[in-house]
Write a protein that holds these residues in place. Structure first.
Motif, PDB file in Angstrom:
ATOM      1  N   THR A 129     -24.796  40.176-111.651  1.00 39.24           N
ATOM      2  CA  THR A 129     -25.712  39.264-110.851  1.00 39.24           C
ATOM      3  C   THR A 129     -25.758  39.834-109.752  1.00 39.24           C
ATOM      4  O   THR A 129     -24.294  40.974-108.695  1.00 39.24           O
ATOM      5  N   VAL A 130     -27.025  40.392-108.302  1.00 38.34           N
ATOM      6  CA  VAL A 130     -27.358  40.333-107.626  1.00 38.34           C
ATOM      7  C   VAL A 130     -27.049  39.272-106.969  1.00 38.34           C
ATOM      8  O   VAL A 130     -27.762  38.411-107.133  1.00 38.34           O
ATOM      9  N   ILE A 132     -23.264  42.836-107.715  1.00 36.63           N
ATOM     10  CA  ILE A 132     -23.544  43.806-106.856  1.00 36.63           C
ATOM     11  C   ILE A 132     -24.009  42.789-105.333  1.00 36.63           C
ATOM     12  O   ILE A 132     -25.002  41.973-105.343  1.00 36.63           O
ATOM     13  N   ILE A 155     -25.258  42.174-101.734  1.00 35.77           N
ATOM     14  CA  ILE A 155     -25.310  42.888-101.226  1.00 35.77           C
ATOM     15  C   ILE A 155     -26.095  42.444-100.020  1.00 35.77           C
ATOM     16  O   ILE A 155     -25.591  41.560 -99.771  1.00 35.77           O
ATOM     17  N   ARG A 157     -28.328  41.051 -96.961  1.00 34.69           N
ATOM     18  CA  ARG A 157     -29.153  40.884 -96.961  1.00 34.69           C
ATOM     19  C   ARG A 157     -30.237  40.777 -95.694  1.00 34.69           C
ATOM     20  O   ARG A 157     -31.472  41.343 -95.402  1.00 34.69           O
ATOM     21  N   GLN A 216     -29.239  49.751-102.977  1.00 37.28           N
ATOM     22  CA  GLN A 216     -27.911  49.807-103.931  1.00 37.28           C
ATOM     23  C   GLN A 216     -28.691  48.860-104.791  1.00 37.28           C
ATOM     24  O   GLN A 216     -27.454  49.741-106.081  1.00 37.28           O
ATOM     25  N   ILE A 217     -29.495  48.328-104.961  1.00 36.89           N
ATOM     26  CA  ILE A 217     -29.448  46.887-105.994  1.00 36.89           C
ATOM     27  C   ILE A 217     -30.483  48.209-107.251  1.00 36.89           C
ATOM     28  O   ILE A 217     -29.553  47.987-108.522  1.00 36.89           O
ATOM     29  N   GLN A 243     -26.615  51.102-108.160  1.00 34.05           N
ATOM     30  CA  GLN A 243     -25.596  50.275-108.426  1.00 34.05           C
ATOM     31  C   GLN A 243     -25.848  49.651-109.512  1.00 34.05           C
ATOM     32  O   GLN A 243     -25.537  49.583-110.511  1.00 34.05           O
ATOM     33  N   GLY A 244     -27.366  49.434-110.292  1.00 36.71           N
ATOM     34  CA  GLY A 244     -27.947  48.260-110.671  1.00 36.71           C
ATOM     35  C   GLY A 244     -27.792  49.477-112.068  1.00 36.71           C
ATOM     36  O   GLY A 244     -27.389  48.781-113.220  1.00 36.71           O
ATOM     37  N   VAL A 303     -28.357  43.316-115.429  1.00 39.15           N
ATOM     38  CA  VAL A 303     -28.602  43.218-114.368  1.00 39.15           C
ATOM     39  C   VAL A 303     -29.558  41.831-113.837  1.00 39.15           C
ATOM     40  O   VAL A 303     -30.619  41.914-114.224  1.00 39.15           O
ATOM     41  N   ILE A 317     -30.938  38.927-111.321  1.00 36.87           N
ATOM     42  CA  ILE A 317     -31.707  38.581-109.604  1.00 36.87           C
ATOM     43  C   ILE A 317     -32.064  37.792-109.771  1.00 36.87           C
ATOM     44  O   ILE A 317     -33.129  37.653-110.617  1.00 36.87           O
TER      45      ILE A 317
END
Length: 211
Positions: free
Chosen positions: A104-105, A126, A128, A130, A139-140, A143-144, A154, A156
């Motif tokens: 999960t982001v 993941i 982040i 913001r 990064q998304i 790493q995604g 993944v 989002i």
């Protein structure tokens, strides 16, 4: 809402909140040890014991019925970019169960929450910042793609935060860019859980909703 329904809502919410707290503390306390001892692919099934327990308690204690539509069309052998609207905490738990393994982001601050954040670390989210939008998007994508190549979907939430039912907010572009870059499909998910499990409120309500 009748007197009985109101009383059921309050009592069910109180009992569920107590279960939620105890279960989160228990699994959060065990999470660091499980992360050290278990292979990567075995961690999410352990965490999902917690998630399944919460979902079951929510249905029983709060008087909620859930209908999942189109589940038979999901190919669980192929990782996807999972895009869902964000109204409550419910979808963060149910999608972990339905789409495992999934990464999960989320905002990195969640990992610092005692017990809750410790459990999250088990499943390689993941995380982040913001406030750094450009870096967060990079990064998304980077790493995604790693998670997708490793066989993990993944998740989002493109609205970026919880939005009440019947409200709208512009979608972020990270999901579309990741799916395009990794050449994987997007699986959209829509639900109305915010009516029974409102965001940022501990009281839950009886009802039925769809995913």
């Amino acid at each position: 809402m009748s007197v009985w329904e109101s009383a059921r809502s309050w009592i069910g919410s109180i009992v569920f909140f107590a279960y939620y707290a105890v279960s989160t503390i228990l699994f959060g306390a065990l999470a660091p040890l499980a992360t050290l001892l278990l292979p990567k692919n075995a961690r999410q099934p352990v965490l999902n014991l917690h998630n399944k327990g919460l979902l079951f308690a929510f249905r029983i204690l709060c008087g909620v019925k859930v209908e999942i539509i189109g589940r038979e069309n999901i190919d669980k052998n192929r990782p996807v970019v999972l895009v869902a609207n964000h109204q409550s905490e419910w979808e963060t738990y149910v999608l972990q169960v339905l789409m495992a393994p999934v990464s999960t982001v989320l905002k990195k601050e969640l990992l610092a929450v005692p017990f809750f954040g410790w459990g999250l670390r088990m499943v390689q989210p993941i995380a982040i910042d913001r406030s750094q939008r450009t870096n967060a998007l990079k990064q998304i994508i980077s790493q995604g793609k790693e998670r997708l190549e490793d066989g993990r979907s993944v998740l989002i939430f493109p609205e970026g935060t919880r939005i009440a039912p019947n409200e709208e907010q512009a979608f972020n572009k990270g999901a579309a860019m990741l799916a395009t870059s990794a050449n994987v499909p997007i699986l959209p998910v829509v639900h109305n859980a915010g009516y029974t499990w409102p965001g940022r409120r501990w009281r839950k309500f009886q009802g039925q909703f769809e995913l």
